[in-house]
Design a protein around this motif. Structure first.
Motif, PDB file in Angstrom:
ATOM      1  N   SER A  29      34.415  41.238  -3.008  1.00 57.58           N
ATOM      2  CA  SER A  29      33.919  41.317  -1.719  1.00 57.58           C
ATOM      3  C   SER A  29      33.258  42.912  -0.783  1.00 57.58           C
ATOM      4  O   SER A  29      31.996  42.516  -0.894  1.00 57.58           O
ATOM      5  CB  SER A  29      35.092  41.296  -0.792  1.00 57.58           C
ATOM      6  OG  SER A  29      36.091  40.295  -0.767  1.00 57.58           O
ATOM      7  N   GLY A  43      29.454  42.280  -0.029  1.00 57.27           N
ATOM      8  CA  GLY A  43      28.986  42.632   1.541  1.00 57.27           C
ATOM      9  C   GLY A  43      27.577  43.163   1.342  1.00 57.27           C
ATOM     10  O   GLY A  43      27.009  43.193   2.230  1.00 57.27           O
ATOM     11  N   THR A  82      27.725  34.860  -0.613  1.00 64.01           N
ATOM     12  CA  THR A  82      29.264  34.467  -0.031  1.00 64.01           C
ATOM     13  C   THR A  82      29.799  33.870  -0.754  1.00 64.01           C
ATOM     14  O   THR A  82      31.164  33.907  -1.187  1.00 64.01           O
ATOM     15  CB  THR A  82      28.820  33.995   1.200  1.00 64.01           C
ATOM     16  OG1 THR A  82      28.201  32.896   1.360  1.00 64.01           O
ATOM     17  CG2 THR A  82      27.976  35.999   2.135  1.00 64.01           C
ATOM     18  N   LEU A  93      34.984  36.599   1.789  1.00 62.00           N
ATOM     19  CA  LEU A  93      33.357  36.253   2.696  1.00 62.00           C
ATOM     20  C   LEU A  93      33.074  35.059   2.780  1.00 62.00           C
ATOM     21  O   LEU A  93      32.126  34.649   4.189  1.00 62.00           O
ATOM     22  CB  LEU A  93      32.418  37.351   1.762  1.00 62.00           C
ATOM     23  CG  LEU A  93      32.128  38.310   1.263  1.00 62.00           C
ATOM     24  CD1 LEU A  93      31.157  38.977   0.598  1.00 62.00           C
ATOM     25  CD2 LEU A  93      33.200  39.196   2.580  1.00 62.00           C
ATOM     26  N   GLY A 139      42.040  35.737   4.605  1.00 60.22           N
ATOM     27  CA  GLY A 139      42.211  37.453   3.555  1.00 60.22           C
ATOM     28  C   GLY A 139      43.575  37.368   3.002  1.00 60.22           C
ATOM     29  O   GLY A 139      43.925  36.096   2.621  1.00 60.22           O
ATOM     30  N   GLU A 141      36.047  39.075   5.917  1.00 63.73           N
ATOM     31  CA  GLU A 141      35.209  38.677   6.850  1.00 63.73           C
ATOM     32  C   GLU A 141      34.304  37.815   6.581  1.00 63.73           C
ATOM     33  O   GLU A 141      33.252  38.695   5.733  1.00 63.73           O
ATOM     34  CB  GLU A 141      34.873  40.619   6.461  1.00 63.73           C
ATOM     35  CG  GLU A 141      35.735  41.433   7.344  1.00 63.73           C
ATOM     36  CD  GLU A 141      36.477  41.754   8.341  1.00 63.73           C
ATOM     37  OE1 GLU A 141      35.032  41.091   9.469  1.00 63.73           O
ATOM     38  OE2 GLU A 141      36.172  42.531   8.771  1.00 63.73           O
ATOM     39  N   LEU A 184      31.164  36.466   6.054  1.00 61.61           N
ATOM     40  CA  LEU A 184      29.131  36.819   5.918  1.00 61.61           C
ATOM     41  C   LEU A 184      28.752  35.268   5.808  1.00 61.61           C
ATOM     42  O   LEU A 184      27.409  35.728   5.663  1.00 61.61           O
ATOM     43  CB  LEU A 184      29.409  37.947   4.619  1.00 61.61           C
ATOM     44  CG  LEU A 184      30.170  38.973   5.151  1.00 61.61           C
ATOM     45  CD1 LEU A 184      29.703  39.981   4.377  1.00 61.61           C
ATOM     46  CD2 LEU A 184      30.075  39.605   6.654  1.00 61.61           C
ATOM     47  N   ASN A 222      29.681  36.690  11.579  1.00 59.92           N
ATOM     48  CA  ASN A 222      29.083  38.331  11.255  1.00 59.92           C
ATOM     49  C   ASN A 222      27.587  38.020  11.374  1.00 59.92           C
ATOM     50  O   ASN A 222      26.768  38.917  11.285  1.00 59.92           O
ATOM     51  CB  ASN A 222      30.050  38.971  10.206  1.00 59.92           C
ATOM     52  CG  ASN A 222      30.793  39.125  10.372  1.00 59.92           C
ATOM     53  OD1 ASN A 222      31.456  40.240  11.875  1.00 59.92           O
ATOM     54  ND2 ASN A 222      32.161  38.999   9.953  1.00 59.92           N
ATOM     55  N   VAL A 256      27.260  42.741  10.185  1.00 61.44           N
ATOM     56  CA  VAL A 256      27.715  43.471   9.028  1.00 61.44           C
ATOM     57  C   VAL A 256      28.225  44.930   8.783  1.00 61.44           C
ATOM     58  O   VAL A 256      28.840  44.939   7.953  1.00 61.44           O
ATOM     59  CB  VAL A 256      26.560  42.137   8.060  1.00 61.44           C
ATOM     60  CG1 VAL A 256      27.009  42.886   6.504  1.00 61.44           C
ATOM     61  CG2 VAL A 256      26.551  40.959   8.218  1.00 61.44           C
ATOM     62  N   ALA A 271      31.934  44.735   9.292  1.00 61.00           N
ATOM     63  CA  ALA A 271      32.628  43.755   8.704  1.00 61.00           C
ATOM     64  C   ALA A 271      32.681  44.709   7.493  1.00 61.00           C
ATOM     65  O   ALA A 271      33.914  44.542   6.966  1.00 61.00           O
ATOM     66  CB  ALA A 271      31.503  42.791   8.102  1.00 61.00           C
ATOM     67  N   ARG A 319      34.901  47.547   8.110  1.00 59.39           N
ATOM     68  CA  ARG A 319      36.113  47.692   8.014  1.00 59.39           C
ATOM     69  C   ARG A 319      37.135  47.171   6.500  1.00 59.39           C
ATOM     70  O   ARG A 319      38.128  46.916   5.741  1.00 59.39           O
ATOM     71  CB  ARG A 319      36.274  46.302   8.998  1.00 59.39           C
ATOM     72  CG  ARG A 319      36.162  46.173  10.045  1.00 59.39           C
ATOM     73  CD  ARG A 319      37.035  45.348  10.832  1.00 59.39           C
ATOM     74  NE  ARG A 319      35.706  44.287  10.627  1.00 59.39           N
ATOM     75  CZ  ARG A 319      34.950  44.073  11.611  1.00 59.39           C
ATOM     76  NH1 ARG A 319      34.606  44.915  12.474  1.00 59.39           N
ATOM     77  NH2 ARG A 319      34.398  42.539  11.194  1.00 59.39           N
ATOM     78  N   LEU A 320      36.350  45.932   5.573  1.00 58.48           N
ATOM     79  CA  LEU A 320      35.782  45.962   4.079  1.00 58.48           C
ATOM     80  C   LEU A 320      36.141  47.341   3.492  1.00 58.48           C
ATOM     81  O   LEU A 320      37.144  47.507   2.864  1.00 58.48           O
ATOM     82  CB  LEU A 320      35.068  45.362   3.557  1.00 58.48           C
ATOM     83  CG  LEU A 320      35.466  43.992   3.314  1.00 58.48           C
ATOM     84  CD1 LEU A 320      34.189  42.740   3.125  1.00 58.48           C
ATOM     85  CD2 LEU A 320      36.938  42.929   3.187  1.00 58.48           C
TER      86      LEU A 320
END
Length: 200
Positions: free
Chosen positions: A2, A6, A51, A62, A68, A86, A88, A94, A123, A126, A129-130
């Motif tokens: 991911s 991303g 994605t 994504l 999750g 997240e 995308l 996002n 993004v 995001a 966070r990832l």
């Protein structure tokens, strides 16, 4: 997986921004604008492809609807590490660039530039966070590996200790058996010696 996908989406958004920015030039000829629009649409569609295909082990963080996953954090299963989705995908929270967004006109280009710029910022958040969750999982994996090594070493020591104890017991038993055989041999010889005294 991911995180890599991303980063690809982020790179594609930067390329979209270049195209949208170029299309805001009012002096562009129609052929140039059309070429930029085709490039823009191709890059936009690549985001959808990335994605949709960012799946590993049945999990895609994504794509639209991503929820999750949770990873176990202890042996009892009472603690978990949660990694949130997240999304995308195009037209999401996002990536605000719509699946039909284009830069065919000056107005479209200005709207696309606004959407792409906002998407780049969202993004980035995001991905941060990832990245944080990826680091947490990596750290936990290292910890679990060390814990597993320690447990294996402990079990090995217990097995070795048990083997040494059993070996000592076996040697003691063998010694007792040998002493018993010798004692019987001596006991059997005593009557023979007494009889030999009477014969002389």
């Amino acid at each position: 997986m991911s995180l890599a996908a991303g980063e690809t989406v982020s790179d594609l958004l930067l390329q979209l921004k270049e195209k949208a920015l170029a299309a805001t030039d009012a002096s562009l000829k129609t052929s140039s604008r059309e070429a930029l629009n085709e490039d823009f649409k191709t890059l936009r569609d690549q985001i959808a492809s990335v994605t949709d295909n960012a799946e590993f082990n049945g999990v895609n963080l994504l794509k639209t609807g991503a929820t999750g996953f949770q990873a176990l954090a202890n042996a009892q299963g009472t603690s978990t590490i949660t990694v949130a989705g997240e999304v995308l995908a195009l037209g999401g929270t996002n990536v605000t660039v719509a699946a039909t967004q284009q830069i065919a006109t000056l107005t479209d280009a200005a709207a696309a530039l606004t959407a792409v710029s906002a998407s780049i910022d969202l993004v980035s958040g995001a991905l941060a966070r990832l990245g944080t969750k990826s680091k947490a999982l990596s750290t936990h994996l290292t910890f679990v590996g060390k814990l597993s090594d320690a447990l294996e070493a402990g079990v090995g020591n217990l097995v070795d200790a048990d083997l040494a104890k059993e070996s000592a017991k076996l040697q003691a038993l063998q010694t007792k058996q040998q002493l018993g055989v010798q004692a019987l041999g001596i006991a059997n010889q005593t009557p023979q010696l007494i009889l030999s005294l009477f014969r002389n």
